[in-house]
Design a protein around this motif. Structure first.
Motif, PDB file in Angstrom:
ATOM      1  N   ALA A  81      -3.227 -17.731  -6.732  1.00 37.08           N
ATOM      2  CA  ALA A  81      -2.091 -18.281  -7.474  1.00 37.08           C
ATOM      3  C   ALA A  81      -0.822 -17.713  -6.852  1.00 37.08           C
ATOM      4  O   ALA A  81      -0.727 -16.517  -6.582  1.00 37.08           O
ATOM      5  N   VAL A  82       0.146 -18.581  -6.586  1.00 37.97           N
ATOM      6  CA  VAL A  82       1.395 -18.141  -5.979  1.00 37.97           C
ATOM      7  C   VAL A  82       2.568 -18.814  -6.676  1.00 37.97           C
ATOM      8  O   VAL A  82       2.417 -19.855  -7.321  1.00 37.97           O
ATOM      9  N   GLY A  83       3.730 -18.212  -6.528  1.00 36.45           N
ATOM     10  CA  GLY A  83       4.930 -18.768  -7.133  1.00 36.45           C
ATOM     11  C   GLY A  83       6.130 -17.922  -6.798  1.00 36.45           C
ATOM     12  O   GLY A  83       6.027 -16.925  -6.058  1.00 36.45           O
ATOM     13  N   PRO A  84       7.308 -18.272  -7.303  1.00 35.43           N
ATOM     14  CA  PRO A  84       8.524 -17.518  -7.012  1.00 35.43           C
ATOM     15  C   PRO A  84       8.363 -16.036  -7.294  1.00 35.43           C
ATOM     16  O   PRO A  84       7.776 -15.635  -8.293  1.00 35.43           O
ATOM     17  N   GLY A  85       8.874 -15.223  -6.375  1.00 37.31           N
ATOM     18  CA  GLY A  85       8.770 -13.779  -6.520  1.00 37.31           C
ATOM     19  C   GLY A  85       7.788 -13.145  -5.572  1.00 37.31           C
ATOM     20  O   GLY A  85       7.781 -11.925  -5.396  1.00 37.31           O
ATOM     21  N   ALA A  86       6.946 -13.966  -4.937  1.00 35.21           N
ATOM     22  CA  ALA A  86       5.987 -13.448  -3.968  1.00 35.21           C
ATOM     23  C   ALA A  86       5.976 -14.351  -2.743  1.00 35.21           C
ATOM     24  O   ALA A  86       6.087 -15.574  -2.853  1.00 35.21           O
ATOM     25  N   LEU A  87       5.829 -13.730  -1.584  1.00 37.65           N
ATOM     26  CA  LEU A  87       5.756 -14.473  -0.336  1.00 37.65           C
ATOM     27  C   LEU A  87       4.536 -15.391  -0.346  1.00 37.65           C
ATOM     28  O   LEU A  87       3.464 -15.016  -0.825  1.00 37.65           O
ATOM     29  N   VAL A  88       4.696 -16.595   0.175  1.00 37.37           N
ATOM     30  CA  VAL A  88       3.561 -17.513   0.300  1.00 37.37           C
ATOM     31  C   VAL A  88       2.648 -17.011   1.416  1.00 37.37           C
ATOM     32  O   VAL A  88       3.116 -16.815   2.543  1.00 37.37           O
ATOM     33  N   PRO A  89       1.367 -16.768   1.170  1.00 30.16           N
ATOM     34  CA  PRO A  89       0.465 -16.315   2.232  1.00 30.16           C
ATOM     35  C   PRO A  89       0.373 -17.338   3.360  1.00 30.16           C
ATOM     36  O   PRO A  89       0.260 -18.535   3.111  1.00 30.16           O
ATOM     37  N   ARG A  90       0.432 -16.839   4.602  1.00 33.62           N
ATOM     38  CA  ARG A  90       0.346 -17.697   5.778  1.00 33.62           C
ATOM     39  C   ARG A  90      -0.986 -17.502   6.489  1.00 33.62           C
ATOM     40  O   ARG A  90      -1.530 -16.387   6.505  1.00 33.62           O
ATOM     41  N   PRO A  91      -1.478 -18.571   7.134  1.00 30.50           N
ATOM     42  CA  PRO A  91      -2.709 -18.419   7.926  1.00 30.50           C
ATOM     43  C   PRO A  91      -2.597 -17.344   9.004  1.00 30.50           C
ATOM     44  O   PRO A  91      -3.582 -16.674   9.318  1.00 30.50           O
ATOM     45  N   ASP A  92      -1.400 -17.142   9.571  1.00 33.10           N
ATOM     46  CA  ASP A  92      -1.225 -16.123  10.608  1.00 33.10           C
ATOM     47  C   ASP A  92      -1.622 -14.736  10.105  1.00 33.10           C
ATOM     48  O   ASP A  92      -2.099 -13.902  10.881  1.00 33.10           O
ATOM     49  N   PRO A 132     -17.670  -6.403  -0.316  1.00 29.25           N
ATOM     50  CA  PRO A 132     -17.883  -6.336  -1.769  1.00 29.25           C
ATOM     51  C   PRO A 132     -18.118  -4.926  -2.306  1.00 29.25           C
ATOM     52  O   PRO A 132     -17.951  -4.692  -3.508  1.00 29.25           O
ATOM     53  N   GLY A 133     -18.490  -3.989  -1.435  1.00 33.01           N
ATOM     54  CA  GLY A 133     -18.716  -2.624  -1.894  1.00 33.01           C
ATOM     55  C   GLY A 133     -17.472  -1.767  -1.914  1.00 33.01           C
ATOM     56  O   GLY A 133     -17.526  -0.616  -2.341  1.00 33.01           O
ATOM     57  N   ALA A 134     -16.363  -2.319  -1.489  1.00 28.86           N
ATOM     58  CA  ALA A 134     -15.124  -1.549  -1.388  1.00 28.86           C
ATOM     59  C   ALA A 134     -14.272  -1.699  -2.644  1.00 28.86           C
ATOM     60  O   ALA A 134     -14.429  -2.635  -3.430  1.00 28.86           O
ATOM     61  N   SER A 135     -13.351  -0.777  -2.800  1.00 26.84           N
ATOM     62  CA  SER A 135     -12.315  -0.877  -3.822  1.00 26.84           C
ATOM     63  C   SER A 135     -10.983  -0.570  -3.145  1.00 26.84           C
ATOM     64  O   SER A 135     -10.948  -0.080  -2.011  1.00 26.84           O
ATOM     65  N   GLY A 136      -9.878  -0.872  -3.828  1.00 31.05           N
ATOM     66  CA  GLY A 136      -8.617  -0.652  -3.150  1.00 31.05           C
ATOM     67  C   GLY A 136      -7.422  -0.678  -4.074  1.00 31.05           C
ATOM     68  O   GLY A 136      -7.526  -0.910  -5.283  1.00 31.05           O
ATOM     69  N   ILE A 137      -6.274  -0.432  -3.461  1.00 30.80           N
ATOM     70  CA  ILE A 137      -5.009  -0.378  -4.168  1.00 30.80           C
ATOM     71  C   ILE A 137      -4.001  -1.260  -3.445  1.00 30.80           C
ATOM     72  O   ILE A 137      -3.885  -1.216  -2.217  1.00 30.80           O
ATOM     73  N   GLY A 138      -3.282  -2.058  -4.217  1.00 32.20           N
ATOM     74  CA  GLY A 138      -2.177  -2.838  -3.682  1.00 32.20           C
ATOM     75  C   GLY A 138      -0.876  -2.294  -4.233  1.00 32.20           C
ATOM     76  O   GLY A 138      -0.718  -2.169  -5.446  1.00 32.20           O
ATOM     77  N   ILE A 139       0.050  -1.954  -3.348  1.00 33.27           N
ATOM     78  CA  ILE A 139       1.322  -1.345  -3.752  1.00 33.27           C
ATOM     79  C   ILE A 139       2.462  -2.307  -3.442  1.00 33.27           C
ATOM     80  O   ILE A 139       2.509  -2.900  -2.359  1.00 33.27           O
ATOM     81  N   ASP A 140       3.384  -2.447  -4.378  1.00 32.31           N
ATOM     82  CA  ASP A 140       4.567  -3.259  -4.127  1.00 32.31           C
ATOM     83  C   ASP A 140       5.696  -2.760  -5.012  1.00 32.31           C
ATOM     84  O   ASP A 140       5.462  -2.363  -6.155  1.00 32.31           O
ATOM     85  N   ALA A 141       6.913  -2.804  -4.489  1.00 32.11           N
ATOM     86  CA  ALA A 141       8.074  -2.379  -5.260  1.00 32.11           C
ATOM     87  C   ALA A 141       8.590  -3.470  -6.185  1.00 32.11           C
ATOM     88  O   ALA A 141       9.400  -3.198  -7.078  1.00 32.11           O
ATOM     89  N   SER A 142       8.117  -4.706  -5.998  1.00 34.18           N
ATOM     90  CA  SER A 142       8.603  -5.836  -6.784  1.00 34.18           C
ATOM     91  C   SER A 142       7.733  -6.082  -8.011  1.00 34.18           C
ATOM     92  O   SER A 142       6.533  -6.356  -7.877  1.00 34.18           O
ATOM     93  N   PRO A 143       8.303  -6.029  -9.217  1.00 35.13           N
ATOM     94  CA  PRO A 143       7.518  -6.337 -10.414  1.00 35.13           C
ATOM     95  C   PRO A 143       6.952  -7.758 -10.401  1.00 35.13           C
ATOM     96  O   PRO A 143       5.827  -7.981 -10.843  1.00 35.13           O
ATOM     97  N   ALA A 144       7.730  -8.715  -9.873  1.00 29.35           N
ATOM     98  CA  ALA A 144       7.251 -10.097  -9.827  1.00 29.35           C
ATOM     99  C   ALA A 144       6.038 -10.211  -8.919  1.00 29.35           C
ATOM    100  O   ALA A 144       5.046 -10.879  -9.260  1.00 29.35           O
TER     101      ALA A 144
END
Length: 280
Positions: A81-92, A132-144
């Motif tokens: 799901a994407v929308g304003p406030g986050a960059l649109v993921p690119r195939p690159d 599937p056996g991994a876990s992780g953290i995503g960090i971002d300064a933007s609340p959106a």
């Protein structure tokens, strides 16, 4: 008006602003019908066009990205799901996942994954789907952006494996087997398509006059975050391999450049120097 006629008319109108006007029209039509593009084409185009198709075309004519209009974007093996406030993921950006898969090929894969500047969560969640056996953290300064990432983690059934946190390039104090990062790398004087400049967050795009400011910030703080034997896969602009790569080499890393499917430099593959046995 039939679907076929509406698609033809929309394609003609969109030709002046999109490199793929027919594809844009088909994606909008499929969204209006609540079906996939493939189902739209297989279902025939003689049926009446949906009433709200015209409104969607008008939004695209205002240069709103297709992904913002439809609310979704496929990336690697997942749908986001994407929308304003986050960059649109690119195939690159999938080049980073390919580079990580090559690094861990033949082995058990990463256990802990960090995505610096996670945005929609695309890189982190694609990596968690890959391992599937991994876990992780995503960090971002933007609340959106964090909101989109958390929403995607929940929708993909990965909320228990993916922690979304506020923060910057210094990470969490933990070391990770795999670090992914698509930082801002556009120079402030560069011209971007209106679809991007008018709609996507500037904070995820621009990085100083030469586009290197965020690499200058990341390179000195990366070593304590990268576990021995691990890899950091960092996206770059297609002309930045030497300049961005030199910043990481200056910090004592080995750097290899990986190209995207278009043959353009796209990813710095950053590892601790093999001769270094102690990274404590």
């Amino acid at each position: 008006m039939t679907r076929g006629q509406a698609l033809a008319a929309a394609t003609e109108r969109l030709a002046g602003l999109s490199a793929t006007p027919r594809l844009d029209a088909e994606l909008l039509m499929a969204h209006a019908l609540g079906v996939t593009r493939e189902a739209l084409l297989l279902g025939g185009l003689a049926a009446p066009a949906p009433e709200d198709f015209g409104a969607l075309v008008e939004r695209r004519l205002a240069h709103e990205p297709i992904a913002y209009i439809t609310g979704t974007r496929g990336f690697w093996t997942i749908e986001l799901a994407v929308g304003p406030g986050a960059l649109v993921p690119r195939p690159d950006s999938e080049t980073l996942i390919e580079a990580a898969a090559a690094h861990f090929a033949g082995g058990p894969g990463p256990t802990r994954i960090l995505d610096l500047g996670t945005g929609s969560g695309a890189l982190l969640l694609a990596a968690l789907d890959e391992w599937p056996g991994a876990s992780g953290i995503g960090i971002d300064a933007s609340p959106a952006a964090r909101s989109w990432a958390a929403r995607n983690a929940e929708a993909l059934g990965m909320a228990a494996r993916a922690e979304i946190c506020d923060g910057g390039w210094t990470g969490t104090g933990e070391r990770f087997d795999l670090i992914l990062c698509n930082p801002p790398y556009i120079g402030t004087g560069e011209t971007l398509p209106r679809d991007v400049a008018a709609w996507e967050p500037a904070s995820a795009l621009f990085a100083g006059a030469d586009g290197l400011d965020d690499y200058r910030a990341i390179a000195p703080v990366l070593a304590p975050q990268l576990a021995p034997g691990g890899v950091a896969c960092i996206e770059i602009g297609c002309t930045q391999a030497m300049t961005a790569g030199a910043l990481f080499e200056a910090e004592g890393f080995d750097v290899v450049v990986r190209r995207d499917l278009g043959g353009r430099d796209r990813c710095l593959v950053v590892t601790h120097k093999r001769k270094s046995a102690d990274f404590t």
